[in-house]
Design a protein around this motif. Structure first.
Motif, PDB file in Angstrom:
ATOM      1  N   PRO A 130      -5.378   8.359   7.800  1.00 35.68           N
ATOM      2  CA  PRO A 130      -5.626   7.120   8.549  1.00 35.68           C
ATOM      3  C   PRO A 130      -6.763   6.308   7.915  1.00 35.68           C
ATOM      4  CG  PRO A 130      -6.601   8.994   9.695  1.00 35.68           C
ATOM      5  CD  PRO A 130      -5.780   9.557   8.565  1.00 35.68           C
ATOM      6  N   GLY A 131      -6.593   4.992   7.965  1.00 36.93           N
ATOM      7  CA  GLY A 131      -7.640   4.101   7.490  1.00 36.93           C
ATOM      8  C   GLY A 131      -7.663   3.864   5.991  1.00 36.93           C
ATOM      9  N   ARG A 132      -6.808   4.555   5.240  1.00 39.71           N
ATOM     10  CA  ARG A 132      -6.780   4.378   3.791  1.00 39.71           C
ATOM     11  C   ARG A 132      -5.618   3.481   3.392  1.00 39.71           C
ATOM     12  NH1 ARG A 132      -6.905   9.831   0.471  1.00 39.71           N
ATOM     13  NH2 ARG A 132      -6.579   8.248  -1.156  1.00 39.71           N
ATOM     14  N   ALA A 133      -5.872   2.596   2.456  1.00 40.80           N
ATOM     15  CA  ALA A 133      -4.821   1.710   1.964  1.00 40.80           C
ATOM     16  C   ALA A 133      -4.115   2.360   0.779  1.00 40.80           C
ATOM     17  CB  ALA A 133      -5.414   0.372   1.547  1.00 40.80           C
ATOM     18  N   PHE A 134      -2.791   2.300   0.794  1.00 40.84           N
ATOM     19  CA  PHE A 134      -1.991   2.869  -0.287  1.00 40.84           C
ATOM     20  C   PHE A 134      -1.044   1.811  -0.828  1.00 40.84           C
ATOM     21  CE2 PHE A 134      -3.146   6.509   2.318  1.00 40.84           C
ATOM     22  CZ  PHE A 134      -3.556   7.445   1.368  1.00 40.84           C
ATOM     23  N   SER A 135      -0.929   1.769  -2.134  1.00 42.42           N
ATOM     24  CA  SER A 135       0.037   0.871  -2.753  1.00 42.42           C
ATOM     25  C   SER A 135       1.431   1.462  -2.606  1.00 42.42           C
ATOM     26  CB  SER A 135      -0.284   0.682  -4.238  1.00 42.42           C
ATOM     27  OG  SER A 135      -0.070   1.892  -4.950  1.00 42.42           O
ATOM     28  N   ARG A 136       2.441   0.643  -2.862  1.00 44.25           N
ATOM     29  CA  ARG A 136       3.808   1.158  -2.829  1.00 44.25           C
ATOM     30  C   ARG A 136       4.006   2.218  -3.906  1.00 44.25           C
ATOM     31  NH1 ARG A 136       8.024  -3.603  -2.862  1.00 44.25           N
ATOM     32  NH2 ARG A 136       6.738  -4.276  -4.619  1.00 44.25           N
ATOM     33  N   GLU A 137       3.331   2.048  -5.051  1.00 43.01           N
ATOM     34  CA  GLU A 137       3.406   3.060  -6.108  1.00 43.01           C
ATOM     35  C   GLU A 137       2.821   4.387  -5.612  1.00 43.01           C
ATOM     36  OE1 GLU A 137       3.284  -0.932  -8.216  1.00 43.01           O
ATOM     37  OE2 GLU A 137       2.258   0.005  -6.513  1.00 43.01           O
ATOM     38  N   ASP A 138       1.687   4.308  -4.881  1.00 42.11           N
ATOM     39  CA  ASP A 138       1.081   5.526  -4.330  1.00 42.11           C
ATOM     40  C   ASP A 138       2.055   6.231  -3.396  1.00 42.11           C
ATOM     41  OD1 ASP A 138      -1.366   5.038  -5.596  1.00 42.11           O
ATOM     42  OD2 ASP A 138      -2.167   3.921  -3.882  1.00 42.11           O
TER      43      ASP A 138
ATOM     44  N   LEU B   3      10.613   0.078  -6.021  1.00 42.37           N
ATOM     45  CA  LEU B   3       9.604   0.011  -4.967  1.00 42.37           C
ATOM     46  C   LEU B   3      10.134  -0.619  -3.692  1.00 42.37           C
ATOM     47  CD1 LEU B   3       6.421  -0.932  -7.041  1.00 42.37           C
ATOM     48  CD2 LEU B   3       7.168   1.320  -6.244  1.00 42.37           C
ATOM     49  N   SER B   4      11.280  -1.301  -3.758  1.00 38.89           N
ATOM     50  CA  SER B   4      11.875  -1.830  -2.532  1.00 38.89           C
ATOM     51  C   SER B   4      12.273  -0.694  -1.596  1.00 38.89           C
ATOM     52  CB  SER B   4      13.090  -2.712  -2.841  1.00 38.89           C
ATOM     53  OG  SER B   4      14.137  -1.963  -3.427  1.00 38.89           O
ATOM     54  N   THR B   5      12.469   0.514  -2.147  1.00 39.66           N
ATOM     55  CA  THR B   5      12.743   1.681  -1.320  1.00 39.66           C
ATOM     56  C   THR B   5      11.617   1.900  -0.322  1.00 39.66           C
ATOM     57  OG1 THR B   5      13.976   2.752  -3.110  1.00 39.66           O
ATOM     58  CG2 THR B   5      13.146   4.179  -1.369  1.00 39.66           C
ATOM     59  N   VAL B   6      10.378   1.788  -0.795  1.00 43.78           N
ATOM     60  CA  VAL B   6       9.215   1.963   0.077  1.00 43.78           C
ATOM     61  C   VAL B   6       9.173   0.854   1.124  1.00 43.78           C
ATOM     62  CG1 VAL B   6       6.696   2.090   0.172  1.00 43.78           C
ATOM     63  CG2 VAL B   6       7.932   3.127  -1.754  1.00 43.78           C
ATOM     64  N   THR B   7       9.387  -0.383   0.680  1.00 41.17           N
ATOM     65  CA  THR B   7       9.344  -1.529   1.592  1.00 41.17           C
ATOM     66  C   THR B   7      10.339  -1.363   2.732  1.00 41.17           C
ATOM     67  OG1 THR B   7       8.763  -2.947  -0.289  1.00 41.17           O
ATOM     68  CG2 THR B   7       9.502  -4.036   1.729  1.00 41.17           C
ATOM     69  N   VAL B   8      11.559  -0.960   2.404  1.00 37.36           N
ATOM     70  CA  VAL B   8      12.591  -0.786   3.427  1.00 37.36           C
ATOM     71  C   VAL B   8      12.213   0.317   4.405  1.00 37.36           C
ATOM     72  CG1 VAL B   8      14.982  -0.074   3.839  1.00 37.36           C
ATOM     73  CG2 VAL B   8      14.457  -1.688   2.006  1.00 37.36           C
ATOM     74  N   HIS B   9      11.706   1.439   3.907  1.00 35.44           N
ATOM     75  CA  HIS B   9      11.356   2.544   4.788  1.00 35.44           C
ATOM     76  C   HIS B   9      10.171   2.205   5.682  1.00 35.44           C
ATOM     77  CE1 HIS B   9      14.144   4.944   2.395  1.00 35.44           C
ATOM     78  NE2 HIS B   9      14.081   5.839   3.364  1.00 35.44           N
ATOM     79  N   VAL B  10       9.215   1.464   5.169  1.00 30.86           N
ATOM     80  CA  VAL B  10       8.097   1.030   6.011  1.00 30.86           C
ATOM     81  C   VAL B  10       8.621   0.129   7.128  1.00 30.86           C
ATOM     82  CG1 VAL B  10       6.018  -0.410   6.092  1.00 30.86           C
ATOM     83  CG2 VAL B  10       6.288   1.285   4.272  1.00 30.86           C
ATOM     84  N   ARG B  11       9.528  -0.785   6.792  1.00 33.42           N
ATOM     85  CA  ARG B  11      10.094  -1.672   7.808  1.00 33.42           C
ATOM     86  C   ARG B  11      10.862  -0.881   8.863  1.00 33.42           C
ATOM     87  NH1 ARG B  11      12.453  -5.131   4.667  1.00 33.42           N
ATOM     88  NH2 ARG B  11      14.606  -4.364   4.750  1.00 33.42           N
TER      89      ARG B  11
END
Length: 248
Positions: free
Chosen positions: A185-193, A206-214
């Protein structure tokens, strides 16, 4: 079709480890199905095959798979509908195969719950590695610790997640993504991370990450259009804010 599809002799049944994972390969191209099945069999998996959607559903009902390798373009019932119907019967990891280069088609596959996808033509060895990666994340971790914050609770051993006590219907990757956010919690992560830490890959779309976050926001946020828990950090990526529901 290129020629990464080199036939591989299947491993004898007696050489497979006890309790080997069962993989259902669904593809109407007999060459692709045979090669993929051969590589997976050689890697120690029990492999079922189906050439179309109805057959895939019948095979799954008879022997529920641990993972499905599913072609997007199938005759009659396409891979998206097969994925929806399987998920209606129970959770199962899905790696989708697609000959389409259009990003919208790949994203659509992820939207219906595919955990990963591979674009044809592909290396069968790479596909086996992806299968191993997905299945590895379905196994209980050693000495798992329950996680919780902001009304969310995750039990890694039981692969169970709840929001305010109500069960959340999460896919494999959504579960892993939520657990990762709760651990940090509280840490920022890039899509690559996130691709590296959650998917276990140093490369990928990286759109894979974007879709799963959504998708995850749609299940854990009170108002997905105004996310308070999984926040976008512009120019960086995403951050889980454990205090995000305070005052909401």
């Amino acid at each position: 079709m290129q020629q990464p599809y080199e036939p591989m002799q299947a491993a004898p049944a007696e050489n497979r480890p006890a309790g080997a994972a069962r993989v259902l390969v669904v593809d109407d191209d007999p060459t692709v199905a045979e090669v993929v099945s051969g590589y997976l069999n050689r890697a120690g998996y029990v492999v079922d095959r189906a050439e179309d959607g109805p057959t895939a559903l019948t095979r799954a009902a008879a022997h529920w798979p641990d993972l499905v390798v599913l072609d997007l373009m199938l005759p009659g019932m396409d891979g998206l509908e097969v994925c929806r119907r399987m998920r209606g019967h129970g959770p199962v990891p899905v790696i989708m195969l697609t000959a389409r280069g259009d990003e919208d088609d790949r994203i659509l596959g992820l939207e219906v719950g595919a955990d990963d996808y591979v674009t044809k033509p592909f290396s069968p060895r790479e596909l086996v590695l992806r299968v191993e990666s997905v299945l590895r994340r379905t196994r209980p971790v050693t000495a798992p610790h329950p996680l919780g914050a902001a009304g969310l609770a995750v039990d890694p051993a039981a692969r169970r997640a709840t929001k305010d006590g109500a069960e959340l219907a999460l896919t494999l990757r959504e579960f892993d993504l939520l657990a990762f956010f709760l651990r940090h919690p509280g840490r920022a992560f890039s899509r690559e991370d996130l691709m590296r830490e959650v998917w276990g890959w140093d490369f990928g779309d990286l759109s894979t990450v974007t879709v799963h976050v959504r998708r995850l926001r749609g299940k854990v946020e009170d108002d997905p259009a105004r996310p308070r828990l999984i926040q976008t950090v512009w120019g960086v990526g995403y951050r889980f804010d454990a205090a995000g529901r305070e005052g909401s």
